[in-house]
Design an enzyme around this catalytic site. Structure first.
Site, mmCIF file in Angstrom:
data_model
loop_
_atom_site.group_PDB
_atom_site.id
_atom_site.type_symbol
_atom_site.label_atom_id
_atom_site.label_comp_id
_atom_site.label_asym_id
_atom_site.label_seq_id
_atom_site.Cartn_x
_atom_site.Cartn_y
_atom_site.Cartn_z
ATOM 1 N N HIS A 34 0.837 -1.207 0.000
ATOM 2 C CA HIS A 34 0.000 0.000 0.000
ATOM 3 C C HIS A 34 0.871 1.256 0.000
ATOM 4 C CE1 HIS A 34 -2.713 -2.883 2.266
ATOM 5 N NE2 HIS A 34 -3.519 -2.490 1.286
ATOM 6 N N GLN A 150 -8.385 -7.390 -10.788
ATOM 7 C CA GLN A 150 -9.070 -6.219 -10.226
ATOM 8 C C GLN A 150 -8.632 -4.946 -10.967
ATOM 9 O OE1 GLN A 150 -9.798 -5.220 -5.909
ATOM 10 N NE2 GLN A 150 -7.920 -4.041 -6.158
ATOM 11 N N MET A 181 3.351 -9.041 -0.927
ATOM 12 C CA MET A 181 2.768 -8.464 0.283
ATOM 13 C C MET A 181 1.253 -8.468 0.182
ATOM 14 S SD MET A 181 5.108 -6.164 2.167
ATOM 15 C CE MET A 181 6.880 -6.289 2.164
ATOM 16 N N SER A 183 -2.373 -8.114 3.039
ATOM 17 C CA SER A 183 -2.856 -8.065 4.426
ATOM 18 C C SER A 183 -3.143 -9.486 4.918
ATOM 19 C CB SER A 183 -4.118 -7.216 4.510
ATOM 20 O OG SER A 183 -3.853 -5.927 3.994
HETATM 21 O O1 PAF Z 1 -7.710 -3.975 -3.364
HETATM 22 C C1 PAF Z 1 -8.377 -3.623 -2.366
HETATM 23 O O2 PAF Z 1 -7.856 -3.407 -1.260
HETATM 24 C C2 PAF Z 1 -9.874 -3.476 -2.500
HETATM 25 O O3 PAF Z 1 -10.395 -4.401 -3.397
HETATM 26 C C3 PAF Z 1 -10.324 -2.057 -2.876
HETATM 27 C C4 PAF Z 1 -9.801 -1.673 -4.248
HETATM 28 C C5 PAF Z 1 -9.813 -1.060 -1.833
HETATM 29 C C6 PAF Z 1 -11.848 -1.971 -2.916
HETATM 30 O O4 PAF Z 1 -12.406 -2.281 -1.690
#
Ligand code: PAF
Length: 295
Positions: A34, A150, A181, A183
């Site tokens: 992130h 995604q 990485m 979560s």
């Molecule tokens: O990748 C993620 O953490 C989630 O799918 C997102 C893009 C924040 C949508 O909830």
């Protein structure tokens, strides 16, 4: 750094700022992956906004929404250090008020891979990302290549619905042993954490085979399956060699493919992927994709 759960306050803060706004949507429990997105946004944009929202609608009934790791205080400390300007932490009640009935669906791209194994997942993702985009109104939004499908789906939604947003896909950040990485890595026992290194070893094996001239998609898939089978703690959900733009399964020879996989270790489901071959002109390998430093 403004931290607010309220959409109205977020909008006011956003509207008070001129110049480019870079946005990193997250579900919290932040890690270096992130933070790499936040740093890229910080480099490229005048204002950086991050959302933290564990979105219930993208989790299936038997998935890990209730146990999804959360640590807001630590997340905020990390974001403060990165000089983030705005952190939006909406509640589920604010995002999905009673009577909510509008969903965003991208069709074909959401069918294979994760779509097959997580029905409804992408409807939750595109709906929440569309809502986040509408409130934050960024010029640029940053996503990780680890969630390659995604990223493609969001790019498609942005194009199809005319969001005036540049979607930037950043390289997967890996631990020292190569594990991407995530979560969800926090769920892994020590033994499963060690075992999960097989994902990156497998992707590297496929890449070496490809670079040595193996172009047969079926054989590349078999190399991956054999490698994963060597790890007794790994339960494979899928290994796919697909077109990196359409995600159509490739069954013949290929000069360019997305190799992706979902594998379960204990109760933890992990995904990873790699692109082999020459970069395509669009999608994941467009001008904003700088490649995976580990490739
Ligand atoms: O990748 C993620 O953490 C989630 O799918 C997102 C893009 C924040 C949508 O909830």
């Amino acid at each position: 750094m403004l931290v607010t759960p309220h959409t109205e306050e977020l909008r006011e803060a956003r509207n008070a700022r001129d110049g480019s706004l870079g946005f990193v949507p997250t579900m919290g429990f932040l890690h270096e992956g992130h933070l790499s997105l936040v740093r890229r946004a910080r480099e490229e944009c005048k204002t950086v906004a991050v959302s933290i929202f564990a979105n219930p609608t993208q989790f299936g009934a038997n998935e890990d929404f209730a146990s999804y790791p959360r640590d807001l205080q630590h997340d905020l400390e990390l974001l403060e250090k990165e000089k983030v300007d705005i952190v939006w932490t909406p509640t589920a009640a604010e995002m999905y008020p009673p009577g909510f009935q509008t969903w965003v669906d991208v069709k074909n791209l959401t069918v294979p891979l994760e779509g097959t194994h997580r029905p409804g997942h992408f409807t939750g993702v595109t709906t929440v990302v569309a809502k986040l985009f509408n409130s934050v109104q960024p010029q640029r939004a940053y996503f990780g290549h680890k969630d390659a499908q995604q990223a493609l789906v969001i790019k498609k939604m942005v194009r199809d619905l005319n969001f005036p947003i540049e979607v930037i896909i950043c390289p997967t950040i890996r631990e020292e042993g190569g594990l991407a990485m995530s979560s969800r890595n926090s769920y892994l026992s020590d033994d499963d954490h060690e075992a999960a290194k097989i994902l990156w070893l497998t992707l590297k094996l496929v890449k070496v085979a490809f670079d040595d001239g193996q172009r047969n998609a079926q054989l590349l898939r078999e190399i991956a399956m054999r490698s994963l089978a060597s790890e007794p703690r790994a339960t494979v959900q899928y290994v796919a060699v697909t077109d990196p733009e359409t995600l159509a399964e490739i069954n013949s020879s290929t000069n360019h493919a997305l190799v992706s996989m979902a594998v379960v270790f204990g109760k933890t489901r992990l995904i990873d992927n790699i692109i082999v071959g020459a970069p395509a002109t669009v999608s994941l390998a467009d001008s904003s994709f700088k490649g995976d430093s580990c490739y």
